[in-house]
Scaffold this motif. Structure first.
Motif, PDB file in Angstrom:
ATOM      1  N   MET A 151       4.128   6.488  21.291  1.00 45.97           N
ATOM      2  CA  MET A 151       4.745   6.403  19.802  1.00 45.97           C
ATOM      3  C   MET A 151       3.962   7.604  19.346  1.00 45.97           C
ATOM      4  O   MET A 151       2.820   7.884  19.551  1.00 45.97           O
ATOM      5  CB  MET A 151       4.356   5.399  19.281  1.00 45.97           C
ATOM      6  N   PHE A 152       4.633   8.538  18.336  1.00 44.46           N
ATOM      7  CA  PHE A 152       4.085   9.467  17.756  1.00 44.46           C
ATOM      8  C   PHE A 152       4.775   9.678  16.356  1.00 44.46           C
ATOM      9  O   PHE A 152       5.621   9.253  16.148  1.00 44.46           O
ATOM     10  CB  PHE A 152       4.074  10.847  18.520  1.00 44.46           C
ATOM     11  N   ALA A 153       4.057  10.437  15.474  1.00 42.69           N
ATOM     12  CA  ALA A 153       4.482  10.854  14.289  1.00 42.69           C
ATOM     13  C   ALA A 153       5.654  11.503  14.040  1.00 42.69           C
ATOM     14  O   ALA A 153       5.466  12.498  14.860  1.00 42.69           O
ATOM     15  CB  ALA A 153       3.280  11.240  13.168  1.00 42.69           C
ATOM     16  N   THR A 154       6.464  11.718  13.393  1.00 45.97           N
ATOM     17  CA  THR A 154       7.589  12.389  13.245  1.00 45.97           C
ATOM     18  C   THR A 154       7.685  13.043  11.756  1.00 45.97           C
ATOM     19  O   THR A 154       8.674  13.906  11.452  1.00 45.97           O
ATOM     20  CB  THR A 154       9.030  11.698  13.631  1.00 45.97           C
ATOM     21  N   GLU A 155       7.034  12.573  10.731  1.00 47.63           N
ATOM     22  CA  GLU A 155       6.937  13.239   9.591  1.00 47.63           C
ATOM     23  C   GLU A 155       6.641  14.433   9.638  1.00 47.63           C
ATOM     24  O   GLU A 155       5.706  15.049  10.331  1.00 47.63           O
ATOM     25  CB  GLU A 155       6.086  12.463   8.487  1.00 47.63           C
ATOM     26  N   VAL A 156       7.486  15.488   8.784  1.00 48.97           N
ATOM     27  CA  VAL A 156       7.078  16.868   8.520  1.00 48.97           C
ATOM     28  C   VAL A 156       6.244  17.105   7.369  1.00 48.97           C
ATOM     29  O   VAL A 156       6.559  16.649   6.233  1.00 48.97           O
ATOM     30  CB  VAL A 156       8.240  17.553   8.673  1.00 48.97           C
ATOM     31  N   GLY A 157       5.079  17.854   7.746  1.00 44.97           N
ATOM     32  CA  GLY A 157       4.240  18.231   6.512  1.00 44.97           C
ATOM     33  C   GLY A 157       2.570  18.347   7.017  1.00 44.97           C
ATOM     34  O   GLY A 157       2.481  18.048   8.110  1.00 44.97           O
ATOM     35  N   LEU A 158       1.736  19.031   6.156  1.00 40.84           N
ATOM     36  CA  LEU A 158       0.551  19.331   6.684  1.00 40.84           C
ATOM     37  C   LEU A 158      -0.609  18.565   5.751  1.00 40.84           C
ATOM     38  O   LEU A 158      -1.701  19.046   5.808  1.00 40.84           O
ATOM     39  CB  LEU A 158       0.254  20.702   6.249  1.00 40.84           C
ATOM     40  N   GLY A 159      -0.207  17.445   5.054  1.00 47.64           N
ATOM     41  CA  GLY A 159      -1.007  16.709   4.433  1.00 47.64           C
ATOM     42  C   GLY A 159      -1.866  15.840   5.255  1.00 47.64           C
ATOM     43  O   GLY A 159      -1.439  15.152   6.348  1.00 47.64           O
ATOM     44  N   VAL A 160      -3.195  15.693   5.459  1.00 42.58           N
ATOM     45  CA  VAL A 160      -4.118  14.990   6.088  1.00 42.58           C
ATOM     46  C   VAL A 160      -3.995  13.373   5.863  1.00 42.58           C
ATOM     47  O   VAL A 160      -4.945  13.065   4.775  1.00 42.58           O
ATOM     48  CB  VAL A 160      -5.640  15.577   6.388  1.00 42.58           C
ATOM     49  N   ARG A 161      -3.297  12.703   6.145  1.00 41.54           N
ATOM     50  CA  ARG A 161      -3.172  11.152   6.011  1.00 41.54           C
ATOM     51  C   ARG A 161      -2.219  10.655   7.171  1.00 41.54           C
ATOM     52  O   ARG A 161      -1.442  11.241   7.695  1.00 41.54           O
ATOM     53  CB  ARG A 161      -2.392  11.208   4.610  1.00 41.54           C
TER      54      ARG A 161
END
Length: 370
Positions: A151-161
């Motif tokens: 499983m891995f993140a798929t959100e697009v963005g560069l915020g560290v959270r």
């Protein structure tokens, strides 16, 4: 991660219209190796903040399209598991302790601020893929179908959270015998320059970053002429933890009176499912077991005076691997006679016989699928 209460997930089945022809599949199964060949299908499930798990599908194996700003590429929210499906004597197929893999997957997700996949959904996904790929399960001794849930993140963005979108997947790969020419001992390098993990870190999670950080030490071990690296504790560099990605076992004494010892879980060690299974099997076989700290000095001295007779590593991929020799900055030594020991081989045979359906399963570890 917050997940709304939701009904059990329904999987949409979209099998390939053009699976690999049987003749080609049989040719690939003659020498599958490990992690080189992949089956026709995969399972995917998506998770979105506020919606939970959705869009569960079995589809043809295919590449993924990924945005350059995918948060996994930048911040490493990625975890995985490994388990196997085994052909049984009657031609059916079963997996080994999938519920335990599901629980560890949840623990890894919790540590990396990722959503926890319910156990029943994890197991159902395994079942569906194995059912679909039944013909990919090898039937030769010590061969299996290796399953890789991840499983891995798929959100697009560069915020560290923590990301708010994730993708869970399972792919499958036929696996050959780890020791096709017979069980051979490995040589190990005691790493004092690098550490795998520290208490409070991610050592108990099966996350991708742990393995990336291990590669430089493995390369150092290879440069020293060794097959594997053995990790020591982060504080004193004297307490034995793991071998590569496998748990370690130490055998004191011989025969039925042999005592079986493994490093205690400390938050820095991966709680291996094979490790836990062997503790139970050792007791079933009449051996005394211990979980405690073991120093490199104890290891070296025990081999020198003969009180420590065998050492082996265990894990899903290799099952049980004997350790034959040790190299370190403080000196080199041989484990026992430098050959696979009788207790190691007994444990290896007992576990393989259980997984292959050639021995009783008193603890109900085998999960029948097809």
């Amino acid at each position: 991660m917050t997940t709304p209460n939701q009904a059990p997930i329904t999987f949409e089945l979209k099998p390939s219209a053009n699976p690999l022809p049987a003749v080609e599949r049989a040719a690939r199964l003659t020498n599958p190796g490990f992690g080189r060949i992949f089956t026709d299908h995969m399972v995917t499930i998506r998770w979105t903040e506020g919606r939970g798990w959705h869009d569960a599908q079995l589809t043809p194996y295919a590449p993924l399209e990924m945005d350059p700003a995918n948060m996994t590429l930048h911040y490493g929210q990625s975890i995985f598991e490994g388990l196997k499906a085994y052909r049984q004597p009657d031609g059916s197929v079963a997996t080994f302790r999938p519920e335990a893999n599901a629980e560890r997957f949840q623990n890894s997700a919790r540590r990396l601020a990722m959503p926890e996949l319910p156990t029943e959904t994890f197991v159902k996904a395994v079942e569906l893929l194995v059912q679909q790929e039944r013909d990919w399960v090898p039937s030769e001794p010590e061969q299996s179908l290796y399953l890789r849930p991840f499983m891995f993140a798929t959100e697009v963005g560069l915020g560290v959270r923590p990301a708010n979108e994730f993708l869970f997947m399972i792919i499958a790969s036929p696996a050959g015998a780890y020791f096709p020419g017979g069980v051979q001992p490995v040589s190990v390098w005691l790493s004092e320059d690098y550490v795998r993990a520290a208490p409070g870190g991610t050592g108990a999670a099966k996350c991708a970053g742990n393995y990336a950080a291990s590669l430089v030490a493995q390369a150092q071990a290879a440069a020293k002429g060794c097959d594997q690296v053995v990790w020591l504790d982060a504080a004193e560099h004297k307490w034995v933890e793991e071998m590569g990605g496998m748990n370690l076992y130490f055998v004191y004494g011989e025969g039925d009176d042999a005592r079986i010892v493994t490093p205690a879980l400390s938050g820095a060690l991966l709680p291996g499912i094979t490790r836990a299974s062997l503790l139970t099997m050792a007791a079933d076989l009449g051996h005394t077991t211990e979980e405690r700290r073991i120093s490199t000095d104890e290891w070296k001295q025990g081999n020198a005076d003969g009180t420590l007779t065998e050492v082996f590593a265990c894990g899903t991929a290799a099952v049980i691997t004997p350790v034959g020799s040790v190299k370190s900055e403080g000196g080199d030594w041989t484990v026992g006679a430098g050959e696979p020991g009788p207790v190691t081989l007994k444990f290896r045979k007992a576990l393989l016989d259980l997984q292959g359906g050639h021995a009783a399963d008193p603890h109900g570890w085998m999960h029948p699928i097809v």
